[in-house]
Design a protein around this motif. Sequence first.
Motif, short mmCIF file in Angstrom:
data_model
loop_
_atom_site.label_atom_id
_atom_site.label_comp_id
_atom_site.label_asym_id
_atom_site.label_seq_id
_atom_site.Cartn_x
_atom_site.Cartn_y
_atom_site.Cartn_z
N ALA A 204 0.85 -1.19 0.00
CA ALA A 204 0.00 0.00 0.00
C ALA A 204 0.88 1.24 0.00
CB ALA A 204 -0.93 0.01 1.21
N ASP A 333 -11.14 2.20 -2.20
CA ASP A 333 -11.29 1.83 -3.60
C ASP A 333 -12.74 1.98 -4.03
OD1 ASP A 333 -12.73 -0.39 -2.71
OD2 ASP A 333 -11.15 -1.83 -3.12
N ILE A 339 -7.40 0.95 0.40
CA ILE A 339 -6.63 0.64 -0.80
C ILE A 339 -5.32 -0.03 -0.40
CG2 ILE A 339 -5.53 1.59 -2.86
CD1 ILE A 339 -7.60 3.85 -2.76
N THR A 341 -3.16 -4.17 -0.85
CA THR A 341 -3.13 -5.52 -1.44
C THR A 341 -2.79 -6.53 -0.35
OG1 THR A 341 -2.48 -4.71 -3.62
CG2 THR A 341 -1.96 -7.00 -3.12
N ARG A 377 -1.15 3.65 -6.56
CA ARG A 377 -2.45 3.96 -5.96
C ARG A 377 -3.57 4.01 -6.99
NH1 ARG A 377 -2.08 10.42 -4.97
NH2 ARG A 377 -0.62 10.91 -6.64
N ARG A 380 -4.40 0.25 -7.70
CA ARG A 380 -5.04 -0.40 -6.55
C ARG A 380 -6.46 0.12 -6.34
NH1 ARG A 380 0.05 0.53 -3.51
NH2 ARG A 380 1.28 -1.40 -3.52
N THR A 381 -6.70 1.39 -6.67
CA THR A 381 -8.04 1.96 -6.49
C THR A 381 -9.07 1.21 -7.31
OG1 THR A 381 -7.08 4.14 -6.08
CG2 THR A 381 -9.40 4.08 -6.70
N PRO A 385 -4.96 -6.19 -7.45
CA PRO A 385 -3.85 -6.41 -6.52
C PRO A 385 -2.53 -5.97 -7.13
CG PRO A 385 -4.61 -8.50 -7.44
CD PRO A 385 -5.58 -7.45 -7.89
N LEU A 386 -1.75 -5.23 -6.36
CA LEU A 386 -0.48 -4.70 -6.86
C LEU A 386 0.54 -4.69 -5.73
CD1 LEU A 386 0.17 -1.62 -9.12
CD2 LEU A 386 1.41 -1.86 -6.96
#
Length: 436
Positions: A204, A333, A339, A341, A377, A380-381, A385-386
């Motif tokens: 994050a 999100d 937000i 993962t 960001r 992820r929003t 998944p990142l």
Amino acid sequence: MATQFLLVLSVMLLIQSHGGKGDDTPISRFQQYLRFKTAHPNPNYSAPISFLVEQAESMGLTTRTIEYVRGKPVLLVTWLGSNPKLPFILLNSHLDSVPAEADKWIHPPFSAHRTSDAGLIYARGSQDDKCIGVQYLESIRNLKSRAFLPLRTLHISYVPDEEIGGFDGMAKFAASSDFRELNVGFAMDEGQANPGDDFRVFFADRTPWELVIRAHGIPGHGAKLYDNGAMENLMKSVELISKFRDSQFDFVKAGKAANSEVISVNPVYLKARTPSNTGFVMNMQPSEAEAGYDLRLPPMADPDLMKKRIAQEWAPSIRNMTYTIKEKGKLRDHLGRPIMTATNGSNPWWAVFKQAVEATGGKLAKPEILASTTDARYIRTLGIPLLGFSPMINTPILLHDHNEFLKDTVFLKGIEVYESVISSLSSFEGVSAQMI
């Protein structure tokens, strides 16, 4: 005699593998990419884009350049997988870099000078984050040389303006129909170096807020004690904010939370005076006073609670105060979730990534929230998944610092790590639909 010959040959091969002058090697290609002056306020994007396109197409990869804002291109490099029904993998890197004060550097910041003794490559962007932009391509080059075929399609995105917020780069790209058509199931973006032996990984980012509070009052003689004067009210707020900052910092100093897990509040400027030809009038109390703060909120923070604190305690209207908040990103999100993962069994991608890193002999440190902010960001929003990851160990953290460098062997090890990561992620069959 034969032993001496083999020794000389080994040394020559080692130098060649690291990239000597004039060689076309991973190191020399990295140096070439670093020499493009992509620093703000006037980054050159066309030259590095041309270089990356040439490198990608020489490997049989397809490329596409998109402009959402004139002069700010997004480059998309694609390696087609054998099963287009599976969600794709996206690897992101930014083209731009922060400015560099050349007179404070040992070597010119865009020379990509490599020291002969330690193999240190000095350049702005060597850690942040041109290293991964080249490592992505070099790892694919090696995989293709071994006839590896990905199951999932792999995209690499090179975006502009990350260092100034990404608003004309990844923000617009992630919100576009072009991005939706990519069908991204998992993504990766930049991380940070680690002076220790473990690879850092980030699940994050913190979200930045720019807070400006203003106090108003009647002007008057400097000798008089006014009630509710502008400076008096501003200093009350400064004191309250400092106490909140101390309370957050206490968790960090006590080892109860990492720096990136608390709300950081840092003063940026104070402004109050009655102007004069000499600067300001010392015997007059100003009618307006202002302070600016940089806030960073972790994804677990409650934004509504923070706004309530600002409105009722830090800049209350009953003390003749006003404020503005510039939220430079979201904390939730599209489904209202923080937000971030997951880095546990609930995220099947996590195990694949972790095993891929460990397969190279590496070890992952405890997953972290990044103290600052990246383009991750925006992805992820969307519920994708990142993980933020830049494979640099035993390396001082020098992003945005003078004399930013990366050791050649660390760069080459990163290519090896990404070979394992890319081959594992693109071969993973376990997720057949985008995680939202």
